[in-house]
Write a protein that holds these residues in place. Sequence first.
Motif, PDB file in Angstrom:
ATOM      1  N   GLU A   1       0.838  -1.197   0.000  1.00  0.00           N
ATOM      2  CA  GLU A   1       0.000   0.000   0.000  1.00  0.00           C
ATOM      3  C   GLU A   1       0.875   1.249   0.000  1.00  0.00           C
ATOM      4  O   GLU A   1       1.996   1.242   0.519  1.00  0.00           O
ATOM      5  CB  GLU A   1      -0.901   0.013   1.236  1.00  0.00           C
ATOM      6  N   SER A   2       0.324   2.312  -0.536  1.00  0.00           N
ATOM      7  CA  SER A   2       1.028   3.594  -0.518  1.00  0.00           C
ATOM      8  C   SER A   2      -0.001   4.714  -0.629  1.00  0.00           C
ATOM      9  O   SER A   2      -1.162   4.475  -0.991  1.00  0.00           O
ATOM     10  CB  SER A   2       2.034   3.684  -1.662  1.00  0.00           C
ATOM     11  N   GLY A   3       0.439   5.930  -0.300  1.00  0.00           N
ATOM     12  CA  GLY A   3      -0.397   7.096  -0.504  1.00  0.00           C
ATOM     13  C   GLY A   3      -0.959   7.733   0.745  1.00  0.00           C
ATOM     14  O   GLY A   3      -1.585   8.787   0.674  1.00  0.00           O
ATOM     15  N   GLY A   4      -0.763   7.124   1.889  1.00  0.00           N
ATOM     16  CA  GLY A   4      -1.268   7.719   3.113  1.00  0.00           C
ATOM     17  C   GLY A   4      -0.460   8.950   3.496  1.00  0.00           C
ATOM     18  O   GLY A   4       0.556   9.274   2.888  1.00  0.00           O
ATOM     19  N   GLY A   5      -0.932   9.655   4.526  1.00  0.00           N
ATOM     20  CA  GLY A   5      -0.214  10.832   4.985  1.00  0.00           C
ATOM     21  C   GLY A   5      -1.079  11.748   5.804  1.00  0.00           C
ATOM     22  O   GLY A   5      -2.169  11.370   6.252  1.00  0.00           O
ATOM     23  N   LEU A   6      -0.581  12.956   5.997  1.00  0.00           N
ATOM     24  CA  LEU A   6      -1.273  13.981   6.762  1.00  0.00           C
ATOM     25  C   LEU A   6      -1.844  15.023   5.808  1.00  0.00           C
ATOM     26  O   LEU A   6      -1.131  15.514   4.919  1.00  0.00           O
ATOM     27  CB  LEU A   6      -0.294  14.644   7.738  1.00  0.00           C
ATOM     28  N   VAL A   7      -3.114  15.350   5.998  1.00  0.00           N
ATOM     29  CA  VAL A   7      -3.771  16.318   5.133  1.00  0.00           C
ATOM     30  C   VAL A   7      -4.747  17.135   5.969  1.00  0.00           C
ATOM     31  O   VAL A   7      -5.265  16.655   6.985  1.00  0.00           O
ATOM     32  CB  VAL A   7      -4.497  15.606   3.966  1.00  0.00           C
ATOM     33  N   GLN A   8      -4.991  18.355   5.541  1.00  0.00           N
ATOM     34  CA  GLN A   8      -5.960  19.186   6.231  1.00  0.00           C
ATOM     35  C   GLN A   8      -7.381  18.810   5.820  1.00  0.00           C
ATOM     36  O   GLN A   8      -7.607  18.273   4.722  1.00  0.00           O
ATOM     37  CB  GLN A   8      -5.712  20.658   5.919  1.00  0.00           C
ATOM     38  N   ALA A   9      -8.317  19.107   6.685  1.00  0.00           N
ATOM     39  CA  ALA A   9      -9.720  18.852   6.375  1.00  0.00           C
ATOM     40  C   ALA A   9     -10.094  19.546   5.063  1.00  0.00           C
ATOM     41  O   ALA A   9      -9.699  20.690   4.829  1.00  0.00           O
ATOM     42  CB  ALA A   9     -10.608  19.342   7.512  1.00  0.00           C
ATOM     43  N   GLY A  10     -10.833  18.822   4.245  1.00  0.00           N
ATOM     44  CA  GLY A  10     -11.203  19.326   2.935  1.00  0.00           C
ATOM     45  C   GLY A  10     -10.249  18.933   1.833  1.00  0.00           C
ATOM     46  O   GLY A  10     -10.556  19.111   0.651  1.00  0.00           O
ATOM     47  N   GLY A  11      -9.114  18.369   2.211  1.00  0.00           N
ATOM     48  CA  GLY A  11      -8.110  17.974   1.237  1.00  0.00           C
ATOM     49  C   GLY A  11      -8.383  16.602   0.648  1.00  0.00           C
ATOM     50  O   GLY A  11      -9.418  15.969   0.916  1.00  0.00           O
ATOM     51  N   SER A  12      -7.429  16.148  -0.161  1.00  0.00           N
ATOM     52  CA  SER A  12      -7.572  14.874  -0.865  1.00  0.00           C
ATOM     53  C   SER A  12      -6.316  14.022  -0.722  1.00  0.00           C
ATOM     54  O   SER A  12      -5.215  14.547  -0.554  1.00  0.00           O
ATOM     55  CB  SER A  12      -7.823  15.120  -2.358  1.00  0.00           C
ATOM     56  N   LEU A  13      -6.518  12.727  -0.792  1.00  0.00           N
ATOM     57  CA  LEU A  13      -5.423  11.761  -0.846  1.00  0.00           C
ATOM     58  C   LEU A  13      -5.842  10.627  -1.772  1.00  0.00           C
ATOM     59  O   LEU A  13      -7.044  10.339  -1.910  1.00  0.00           O
ATOM     60  CB  LEU A  13      -5.108  11.182   0.539  1.00  0.00           C
ATOM     61  N   ARG A  14      -4.862   9.975  -2.346  1.00  0.00           N
ATOM     62  CA  ARG A  14      -5.128   8.801  -3.171  1.00  0.00           C
ATOM     63  C   ARG A  14      -4.288   7.642  -2.666  1.00  0.00           C
ATOM     64  O   ARG A  14      -3.061   7.714  -2.645  1.00  0.00           O
ATOM     65  CB  ARG A  14      -4.791   9.080  -4.636  1.00  0.00           C
ATOM     66  N   LEU A  15      -4.959   6.590  -2.265  1.00  0.00           N
ATOM     67  CA  LEU A  15      -4.286   5.386  -1.811  1.00  0.00           C
ATOM     68  C   LEU A  15      -4.168   4.395  -2.955  1.00  0.00           C
ATOM     69  O   LEU A  15      -5.058   4.301  -3.800  1.00  0.00           O
ATOM     70  CB  LEU A  15      -5.055   4.738  -0.655  1.00  0.00           C
TER      71      LEU A  15
END
Length: 121
Positions: free
Chosen positions: A6-20
Amino acid sequence: QVQLVESGGGLVQAGGSLRLSCAASGSISSINAMAWYRQAPGKQRELVAIIISGGSTNYADSVKGRFTISRDNAKNTVYLQMNSLKPEDTAVYYCNVNARRSSYLWYDYYWGQGTQVTVSS
């Protein structure tokens, strides 16, 4: 064996986006369902989204309209696009694959190692 990375996790602010992303490798003959689960501290692991081999998808009510699951069968990879993230989405996200190994007749479930997603308010 079947390995899931797995990859793509992290820290993001509310309202942001991530792709795992979750790539399956090993002696795989075929893959049926691919899914993402998550587990927040002190809570049970829960299903977030699932996609079966035909492309049908299903989502937890809490992520409908914000998350999108997809898969690339040629790469044995499943993705989770997460938009409009909320602090309550903070959890360890796990990939789960229902696959049949070469020379085997049955399907087994395999788990990834998990990737941390943290959403700050």
